[in-house]
Design a protein around this motif. Structure first.
Motif, short mmCIF file in Angstrom:
data_model
loop_
_atom_site.label_atom_id
_atom_site.label_comp_id
_atom_site.label_asym_id
_atom_site.label_seq_id
_atom_site.Cartn_x
_atom_site.Cartn_y
_atom_site.Cartn_z
N HIS A 1 0.86 -1.18 0.00
CA HIS A 1 0.00 0.00 0.00
C HIS A 1 0.90 1.24 0.00
O HIS A 1 2.00 1.20 0.56
N VAL A 2 0.43 2.34 -0.62
CA VAL A 2 1.34 3.46 -0.87
C VAL A 2 0.77 4.79 -0.38
O VAL A 2 -0.37 5.15 -0.70
N ILE A 3 1.58 5.50 0.38
CA ILE A 3 1.32 6.90 0.72
C ILE A 3 2.16 7.73 -0.23
O ILE A 3 3.37 7.55 -0.33
N ILE A 4 1.50 8.66 -0.94
CA ILE A 4 2.18 9.47 -1.94
C ILE A 4 2.18 10.92 -1.48
O ILE A 4 1.11 11.52 -1.33
N GLU A 5 3.34 11.47 -1.22
CA GLU A 5 3.40 12.89 -0.89
C GLU A 5 2.89 13.71 -2.08
O GLU A 5 3.05 13.32 -3.23
N LYS A 6 2.28 14.84 -1.75
CA LYS A 6 1.77 15.69 -2.82
C LYS A 6 2.94 16.44 -3.49
O LYS A 6 3.97 16.69 -2.83
N PRO A 7 2.83 16.80 -4.77
CA PRO A 7 1.83 16.29 -5.71
C PRO A 7 2.21 14.88 -6.11
O PRO A 7 3.40 14.52 -6.07
N ASN B 1 -2.46 -3.88 -9.39
CA ASN B 1 -1.96 -4.66 -8.25
C ASN B 1 -2.88 -4.61 -7.03
O ASN B 1 -2.56 -5.20 -5.99
N LYS B 2 -3.99 -3.90 -7.16
CA LYS B 2 -5.05 -3.89 -6.15
C LYS B 2 -4.54 -3.50 -4.76
O LYS B 2 -4.84 -4.14 -3.75
N VAL B 3 -3.73 -2.44 -4.74
CA VAL B 3 -3.25 -1.90 -3.46
C VAL B 3 -3.96 -0.58 -3.18
O VAL B 3 -4.54 0.03 -4.08
N LYS B 4 -3.93 -0.15 -1.95
CA LYS B 4 -4.57 1.10 -1.57
C LYS B 4 -3.55 2.24 -1.57
O LYS B 4 -2.36 2.02 -1.33
N THR B 5 -4.05 3.44 -1.84
CA THR B 5 -3.19 4.63 -1.83
C THR B 5 -3.86 5.74 -1.03
O THR B 5 -5.08 5.77 -0.88
N ILE B 6 -3.03 6.63 -0.54
CA ILE B 6 -3.52 7.91 -0.04
C ILE B 6 -2.52 8.96 -0.49
O ILE B 6 -1.31 8.74 -0.43
N VAL B 7 -3.03 10.07 -1.01
CA VAL B 7 -2.18 11.19 -1.40
C VAL B 7 -2.22 12.21 -0.28
O VAL B 7 -3.28 12.56 0.23
N SER B 8 -1.06 12.69 0.13
CA SER B 8 -0.94 13.43 1.37
C SER B 8 -1.37 14.89 1.25
O SER B 8 -0.58 15.81 1.47
N ARG C 1 -12.08 2.34 0.95
CA ARG C 1 -11.34 3.22 0.07
C ARG C 1 -10.85 4.45 0.83
O ARG C 1 -11.65 5.16 1.45
N PRO C 2 -9.55 4.73 0.80
CA PRO C 2 -9.05 5.95 1.44
C PRO C 2 -9.47 7.19 0.64
O PRO C 2 -9.75 7.11 -0.55
N PHE C 3 -9.47 8.32 1.31
CA PHE C 3 -9.76 9.60 0.64
C PHE C 3 -8.88 10.68 1.24
O PHE C 3 -8.84 10.82 2.46
#
Length: 338
Positions: free
Chosen positions: A92-98, A116-123, A301-303
């Motif tokens: 699962h991935v945390i993506i710093e903005k942008p 790959n059906k992983v979850k993400t959140i954009v910071s 689902r993250p938001f």
């Protein structure tokens, strides 16, 4: 209880906030730090007494079976290679903005995550600031009636930019930081953006790009929005928010909503923590991490995730194109991101 293992790629300023957030949540712990300069990773390992691997190569870390979550905190132009690699490794991935500096890179991230059906959140971490959370609740309650205009500004004098001043590494003013305001504009607007017009000016700021841009947006339901980003103004940091509706108005933490408070004759002040600091230690990373862990453990689902953030990026790309070309830009020019 089994803890989720976290790894952080890029051990600069913001990485420390992720270290603290993961370590302060009983459901997670840091198990790897990745930095081209091992000393940067070692300082956080030692400062927080972490029992984690130190790597200079993310490939080695991604093979760790005890790592479930990867936070990508590198310069912006390097996000995509690590987001894609982490997704392909099943993390699962945390993506710093942008999330990325080009539409093509945003698409690569989305495709890898979906495949790959992983979850993400954009910071866009201000989602967990108390004032913005309160505004979200007020909109849901209908406190403003029909909202016809939304405005959000990112006003932060940034002069000693380092790599943030590089168009290649960091992107434009909107990509570097103004995307926080555009994200909030979309969040509070509640409907898709249809068109963007923008103007920009290059002042004395040493950045490669113009340090000030003003954008106007038209939403599909007819409401309008406005956002200014400036790194140039001599002033303290401010994250201005305005919500204008048929039954109420908000100006930052001042609320006029007679629908909720019959007989109200003037603005009342909402007593809460404001988003008026550029210091990342002031930003609510703990709330972001708690939300992401909830979503992983409860399979929700993250938001905002990469799907939602792609739409924010589309508005930013359209605004930069409008400022460069001198014409309004419909979001349909970036339909692949919508």
């Amino acid at each position: 209880m089994k803890k989720l293992g976290a790894a952080i790629i890029g051990c600069g300023w913001v990485a420390e906030e992720y270290v603290k957030a993961f370590e302060n949540d009983e459901r997670s712990e840091v198990r790897a730090l990745v930095s081209r300069n091992p000393a940067n990773a070692e300082r956080y390992r030692d400062r927080y007494n972490l029992k984690c691997a130190i790597e200079t190569d993310a490939t080695r870390m991604l093979k760790q079976e005890d790592v479930d979550i990867v936070a990508v905190c590198t310069p912006h132009n390097a996000h995509t290679q690590y987001v894609v690699a982490a997704a392909e490794a099943g993390k699962h991935v945390i993506i710093e903005k942008p999330p990325a500096l080009t539409p093509e890179d945003v698409l690569k991230q989305r495709e890898a995550v979906k495949k790959n059906k992983v979850k993400t959140i954009v910071s866009f971490v201000l989602h967990w600031n108390p004032l913005l959370m309160t505004i979200d609740h007020l909109i849901e309650q209908g406190a403003f009636g029909d909202i016809f205009m939304v405005e959000v500004d990112y006003l932060h004098r940034i002069w000693d930019l380092k790599w943030y001043g590089s168009l290649e590494l960091s992107g434009t003013a909107l990509m570097t930081a103004g995307c926080h305001a555009v994200d909030a504009l979309r969040w509070f607007g509640r409907t898709p953006v249809e068109e963007v017009s923008a103007y920009q000016v290059k002042g004395g700021n040493p950045a490669d790009y113009p340090g000030t841009i003003s954008i106007n947006v038209k939403f599909q339901d007819g409401k309008i929005g406005r956002s200014t980003t400036t790194f140039d103004a001599k002033m303290p940091y401010r994250f201005n928010i305005g919500i204008y509706g048929t039954e109420g108005t908000l100006r930052n933490n001042e609320l006029y909503a007679p629908k909720l408070f019959p007989g109200q004759t003037d603005f009342l002040k909402i007593p809460c923590i404001l988003p008026d600091s550029g210091d990342v230690s002031h930003h609510p990373f703990q709330g972001e991490i708690a939300h992401f862990l909830d979503c992983i453990l409860d399979d929700r689902r993250p938001f905002p995730d990469i799907e939602d953030a792609a739409r924010t990026q589309a508005v930013c790309f359209a605004a930069d194109r409008s400022a460069e070309s001198g014409r309004p830009v419909p979001l349909s020019e970036f339909k692949e991101l919508l």
